[in-house]
Enzyme design. Sequence first.
Site, PDB file in Angstrom:
ATOM      1  N   GLU A  60      53.488  47.195  61.292  1.00  0.00           N
ATOM      2  CA  GLU A  60      53.870  48.041  62.420  1.00  0.00           C
ATOM      3  C   GLU A  60      52.679  48.368  63.319  1.00  0.00           C
ATOM      4  OE1 GLU A  60      57.573  50.767  61.168  1.00  0.00           O
ATOM      5  OE2 GLU A  60      55.904  50.875  59.752  1.00  0.00           O
TER       6      GLU A  60
ATOM      7  N   GLU B 107      60.121  48.025  53.232  1.00  0.00           N
ATOM      8  CA  GLU B 107      60.366  49.461  53.021  1.00  0.00           C
ATOM      9  C   GLU B 107      61.648  49.779  52.256  1.00  0.00           C
ATOM     10  OE1 GLU B 107      57.515  49.438  56.542  1.00  0.00           O
ATOM     11  OE2 GLU B 107      59.199  48.222  55.850  1.00  0.00           O
TER      12      GLU B 107
END
Length: 249
Positions: A111, A131
């Site tokens: 990210e 995640e």
Amino acid sequence: MSAPRTLFVDRHEDRVWVTLHRPAERNAVDATMVAELHDVCAELERDPKVLVLTGGTDGVFAGGADIAQLRERRRDDALAGINLRLFERIRALPMPSVAAIDGWALGGGAEIAYACDVRLATSRAKFGQPEPQLGILAGAGGPFRLVRLLGESVAKQILLAGRTLDADEARQVGLVLDVVEPEVMVAATDKLVDRMLRGSRTALRLTKFAVDAPPEAHPHVDLLAQALLFEDSEKFERMTAFLNRKTAS
């Protein structure tokens, strides 16, 4: 300001190389790194230069957020957007940012690379968002950045189906500009930054500003940025030099 504990910062006249450095933790993004990267952002907001963000050439860019710290975070921590706000600040820097990625960029490590304006990868780079396997989502910009960068279909393949992109796949879908071998990554990145900086730095800054502006700001922001550049002395100098070279040839 004390020396960073989780970063190596190499300052040059026109660019700043920042190397994530938590090798024992695979460069996992922890609270100290977040704070130190905020310090770098503050410096680049005061004195705009190109940011180059890397994990070095040891085969790991960043293995995600620090799981030990992440496990202890609660609702209010999530709402505070600890990593997201940092990545948004990187995205909003005045001059372009480049992520130079060698090896794994996972979770929050991916990210932070998405938040940079341009990405360059080595042949052993890999991007993924694991995640959900930890009971959370990619909450530091992954969902909306991946849709913007790659489109909904590929974004869902990564976020929902657990697809990992290798370097060639990342280039094919447009996530990275180019793929190079690890031993030439630094030179290739500097060459890319050199190419960026051959133009007017004011024009570069205003182009980034226009590209990042929300859809409803166009075309007004483009017209205003161009109006400023049309009055800039560097525009006249560069165009006069171009015309003189053309006449001489």
